[in-house]
Design a protein around this motif. Structure first.
Motif, PDB file in Angstrom:
ATOM      1  N   PHE A 146      11.723  13.169  -4.018  1.00  0.00           N
ATOM      2  CA  PHE A 146      10.873  13.123  -2.826  1.00  0.00           C
ATOM      3  C   PHE A 146      11.094  11.855  -1.999  1.00  0.00           C
ATOM      4  CE2 PHE A 146       8.725  15.825  -5.920  1.00  0.00           C
ATOM      5  CZ  PHE A 146       8.492  16.965  -5.167  1.00  0.00           C
ATOM      6  N   ASN A 147      12.246  11.236  -2.176  1.00  0.00           N
ATOM      7  CA  ASN A 147      12.670  10.106  -1.337  1.00  0.00           C
ATOM      8  C   ASN A 147      11.767   8.884  -1.457  1.00  0.00           C
ATOM      9  OD1 ASN A 147      14.954   9.637   0.162  1.00  0.00           O
ATOM     10  ND2 ASN A 147      13.913   9.852   2.137  1.00  0.00           N
ATOM     11  N   LEU A 148      10.975   8.797  -2.522  1.00  0.00           N
ATOM     12  CA  LEU A 148      10.119   7.628  -2.686  1.00  0.00           C
ATOM     13  C   LEU A 148      10.948   6.375  -2.936  1.00  0.00           C
ATOM     14  CD1 LEU A 148       7.284   6.429  -2.948  1.00  0.00           C
ATOM     15  CD2 LEU A 148       7.304   7.050  -5.379  1.00  0.00           C
ATOM     16  N   ILE A 152      10.590   2.859  -0.855  1.00  0.00           N
ATOM     17  CA  ILE A 152      10.230   1.590  -1.481  1.00  0.00           C
ATOM     18  C   ILE A 152      11.260   0.515  -1.144  1.00  0.00           C
ATOM     19  CG2 ILE A 152       9.942   0.411  -3.691  1.00  0.00           C
ATOM     20  CD1 ILE A 152       8.731   2.920  -4.824  1.00  0.00           C
ATOM     21  N   ILE A 153      12.536   0.901  -1.059  1.00  0.00           N
ATOM     22  CA  ILE A 153      13.585  -0.073  -0.753  1.00  0.00           C
ATOM     23  C   ILE A 153      13.619  -0.411   0.730  1.00  0.00           C
ATOM     24  CG2 ILE A 153      16.077  -0.472  -0.753  1.00  0.00           C
ATOM     25  CD1 ILE A 153      16.263   1.274  -3.242  1.00  0.00           C
ATOM     26  N   GLU A 154      13.542   0.602   1.590  1.00  0.00           N
ATOM     27  CA  GLU A 154      13.735   0.394   3.028  1.00  0.00           C
ATOM     28  C   GLU A 154      12.444   0.152   3.797  1.00  0.00           C
ATOM     29  OE1 GLU A 154      16.631   0.046   4.231  1.00  0.00           O
ATOM     30  OE2 GLU A 154      17.781   0.668   2.470  1.00  0.00           O
ATOM     31  N   GLY A 155      11.334   0.716   3.352  1.00  0.00           N
ATOM     32  CA  GLY A 155      10.079   0.546   4.071  1.00  0.00           C
ATOM     33  C   GLY A 155       9.910   1.533   5.209  1.00  0.00           C
ATOM     34  N   ASP A 156       8.857   1.348   5.992  1.00  0.00           N
ATOM     35  CA  ASP A 156       8.551   2.273   7.082  1.00  0.00           C
ATOM     36  C   ASP A 156       9.603   2.250   8.177  1.00  0.00           C
ATOM     37  OD1 ASP A 156       6.250   3.163   5.877  1.00  0.00           O
ATOM     38  OD2 ASP A 156       4.936   1.743   6.905  1.00  0.00           O
ATOM     39  N   PHE A 166      -0.871  -2.940   4.645  1.00  0.00           N
ATOM     40  CA  PHE A 166      -0.911  -3.526   3.308  1.00  0.00           C
ATOM     41  C   PHE A 166      -0.027  -2.764   2.327  1.00  0.00           C
ATOM     42  CE2 PHE A 166      -2.785  -3.909  -0.940  1.00  0.00           C
ATOM     43  CZ  PHE A 166      -2.832  -5.283  -1.087  1.00  0.00           C
ATOM     44  N   VAL A 167      -0.036  -1.440   2.390  1.00  0.00           N
ATOM     45  CA  VAL A 167       0.751  -0.632   1.444  1.00  0.00           C
ATOM     46  C   VAL A 167       2.236  -0.860   1.674  1.00  0.00           C
ATOM     47  CG1 VAL A 167       1.284   1.703   0.686  1.00  0.00           C
ATOM     48  CG2 VAL A 167      -1.071   1.091   1.224  1.00  0.00           C
ATOM     49  N   ASN A 168       2.665  -0.856   2.927  1.00  0.00           N
ATOM     50  CA  ASN A 168       4.088  -1.053   3.213  1.00  0.00           C
ATOM     51  C   ASN A 168       4.542  -2.462   2.843  1.00  0.00           C
ATOM     52  OD1 ASN A 168       6.640  -0.035   4.636  1.00  0.00           O
ATOM     53  ND2 ASN A 168       6.237  -1.939   5.737  1.00  0.00           N
ATOM     54  N   ALA A 169       3.685  -3.454   3.043  1.00  0.00           N
ATOM     55  CA  ALA A 169       4.051  -4.835   2.754  1.00  0.00           C
ATOM     56  C   ALA A 169       4.109  -5.115   1.254  1.00  0.00           C
ATOM     57  CB  ALA A 169       3.070  -5.788   3.425  1.00  0.00           C
ATOM     58  N   ASN A 170       3.470  -4.281   0.454  1.00  0.00           N
ATOM     59  CA  ASN A 170       3.411  -4.504  -0.995  1.00  0.00           C
ATOM     60  C   ASN A 170       3.838  -3.274  -1.785  1.00  0.00           C
ATOM     61  OD1 ASN A 170       1.846  -7.260  -1.026  1.00  0.00           O
ATOM     62  ND2 ASN A 170       0.685  -5.940   0.348  1.00  0.00           N
ATOM     63  N   ARG A 171       4.707  -2.474  -1.211  1.00  0.00           N
ATOM     64  CA  ARG A 171       5.065  -1.181  -1.821  1.00  0.00           C
ATOM     65  C   ARG A 171       5.708  -1.311  -3.198  1.00  0.00           C
ATOM     66  NH1 ARG A 171       8.203  -2.463   2.539  1.00  0.00           N
ATOM     67  NH2 ARG A 171      10.466  -2.549   2.176  1.00  0.00           N
ATOM     68  N   PRO A 172       6.607  -2.296  -3.477  1.00  0.00           N
ATOM     69  CA  PRO A 172       7.160  -2.357  -4.841  1.00  0.00           C
ATOM     70  C   PRO A 172       6.117  -2.701  -5.890  1.00  0.00           C
ATOM     71  CG  PRO A 172       7.859  -4.259  -3.559  1.00  0.00           C
ATOM     72  CD  PRO A 172       7.188  -3.327  -2.603  1.00  0.00           C
ATOM     73  N   GLY A 173       5.194  -3.590  -5.575  1.00  0.00           N
ATOM     74  CA  GLY A 173       4.171  -3.958  -6.546  1.00  0.00           C
ATOM     75  C   GLY A 173       3.204  -2.833  -6.818  1.00  0.00           C
ATOM     76  N   ILE A 174       2.808  -2.099  -5.770  1.00  0.00           N
ATOM     77  CA  ILE A 174       1.822  -1.031  -5.929  1.00  0.00           C
ATOM     78  C   ILE A 174       2.405   0.131  -6.721  1.00  0.00           C
ATOM     79  CG2 ILE A 174       0.441   0.684  -4.697  1.00  0.00           C
ATOM     80  CD1 ILE A 174       0.142  -1.355  -2.427  1.00  0.00           C
ATOM     81  N   PHE A 175       3.583   0.599  -6.331  1.00  0.00           N
ATOM     82  CA  PHE A 175       4.118   1.813  -6.951  1.00  0.00           C
ATOM     83  C   PHE A 175       4.788   1.531  -8.297  1.00  0.00           C
ATOM     84  CE2 PHE A 175       3.544   3.156  -2.601  1.00  0.00           C
ATOM     85  CZ  PHE A 175       3.113   4.470  -2.741  1.00  0.00           C
TER      86      PHE A 175
END
Length: 382
Positions: A146-148, A152-156, A166-175
């Motif tokens: 699903f391209n997650l 996570i690597i490239e961002g929005d 906040f989610v995009n700025a911290n996506r590796p930590g959250i997921f």
């Protein structure tokens, strides 16, 4: 934990710590990548679900306990972020994100684990390995199908920057917390197995060999699985804590358990063959309390002195000291690492200076932790 604490400062001294041992930005295997995995696994094998899998704790009480402990971790994470921001301390955003750190990850893992155990029937605690596989495989499917992974690597915006919401700025930590949840569940299952082993006094060599064989089989199985996943499914990534990273950490930690068991058997049996086996690095007072008679004889008051209750002697063993205040030990290590980096230009000092600073740092961190243990100070008050 001790190796992790030494490593987080040693990595700042390229004179004595090779670049090959550093954390990998997105994918790959690095010595520094095992620290967070070992921390999560070591907490899982001694969790309440591992020690008391059949306990029927009320849901509200469990939620309350989790919220309190998670709140303290969030507070520590906020303090760390605020201090690094005020001091303009350089923190690589590629590790967890712009605002995120490992304290937030631990808090999120605790919350998710509690939600899982509250929703599912109590009997499911006995089958944490199945839950671990379900969570790990589901997360890996989301990453691959699903391209997650790409997001996570490239961002929005596709630039890979940690900006925006906040989610995009911290996506590796959250997921990546989903991967650590899978690792935590597997650790709970390992803890349930280990706590079923009879006490050293009643355990035979045949039983010890069976435990060693089981640990060896799991180490080999998870190691082979890691190789297959890394080559044919997805490269190992601490950045996302994918399934390959989870199996790698399981193989590594089960191997550590196996080697610890072998060392315990060899050294314990060699040092005291006629008594209970003692853990390497611990003294008799850590493992086996003194008998009442010895306590009475060693602390018997004189006829003229006022009577006092006998006091339990305490040791200063490093293993027990770290086990008593693991989170505090980790926090002190982070604070001292920051202090060293703000005081010295670590990349410009000589190898002798780097080794001396690292030795002094280790002495300070372990010394403070040992003092807290000797004076029976427990920092976890929640």
């Amino acid at each position: 934990n001790l190796a992790t604490i030494i490593g987080i400062l040693a990595v700042d001294f390229p004179q004595i710590y090779p670049q090959a041992y550093h954390k990998r930005a997105v994918s790959g295997f690095g010595v520094m990548d095992v620290g967070v995995g070992c921390f999560v696994f070591s907490h899982a094998i001694v969790a309440a679900e591992a020690r008391f899998p059949d306990s029927q704790q009320p849901i509200l009480k469990r939620l309350q306990k989790t919220l309190i402990s998670s709140s303290m971790l969030i507070i520590l994470g906020c303090i760390r972020f605020f201090v690094t921001w005020v001091l303009n301390y350089s923190v690589p955003e590629v590790e967890y994100g712009k605002h995120w750190n490992f304290f937030f990850t631990l808090a999120l893992v605790k919350l998710l684990i509690t939600v899982i155990f509250v929703i599912l029937p109590a009997a499911c605690i006995r089958y944490c390995w199945i839950l671990s596989i379900i969570v790990g495989v589901s997360y890996q499917c989301a990453l691959s199908l699903f391209n997650l992974r790409h997001w996570i690597i490239e961002g929005d915006d596709g630039s890979g920057d940690f900006t925006g919401n906040f989610v995009n700025a911290n996506r590796p930590g959250i997921f990546s917390a989903l991967g650590y949840v899978s690792l935590y569940l597997a650790g709970v299952q390992a803890g349930q197995y280990l706590f079923r082993i009879p006490h050293r006094a009643s355990c035979t060599w045949r039983e010890y060999l069976r435990v060693a064989w089981d640990l060896f089989l799991v180490t080999m199985a998870t190691g082979i699985t890691t190789h297959v996943l890394h080559r044919h499914v997805a490269p190992c990534s601490r950045f996302m804590a994918n399934l390959t990273f989870v199996t790698w950490q399981l193989s590594h930690n089960f191997f550590l358990l196996l080697t610890a068991l072998i060392v315990e058997l060899v050294l314990g049996n060699w040092s005291s063959p006629s008594t209970d086996l003692l853990l390497p690095g611990q003294c008799e007072l850590c493992v086996r309390p003194c008998s009442p008679s010895s306590l009475a004889s060693s602390s018997a008051p004189s006829s003229s002195a006022p009577s006092h209750p006998p006091r339990q002697p305490r040791c200063a063993c490093l293993v027990s000291a770290i086990n008593k205040n693991q989170l505090f030990f980790f926090l002190i290590g982070n604070l001292c690492t920051g202090a060293v980096n703000l005081t010295l230009k670590t990349g410009l000092v000589s190898s002798v200076t780097a080794f001396g600073v690292l030795s002094l740092y280790g002495l300070v961190v372990t010394g403070i932790t040992t003092l807290f243990f000797v004076y029976d100070i427990r920092t976890k008050f929640w």
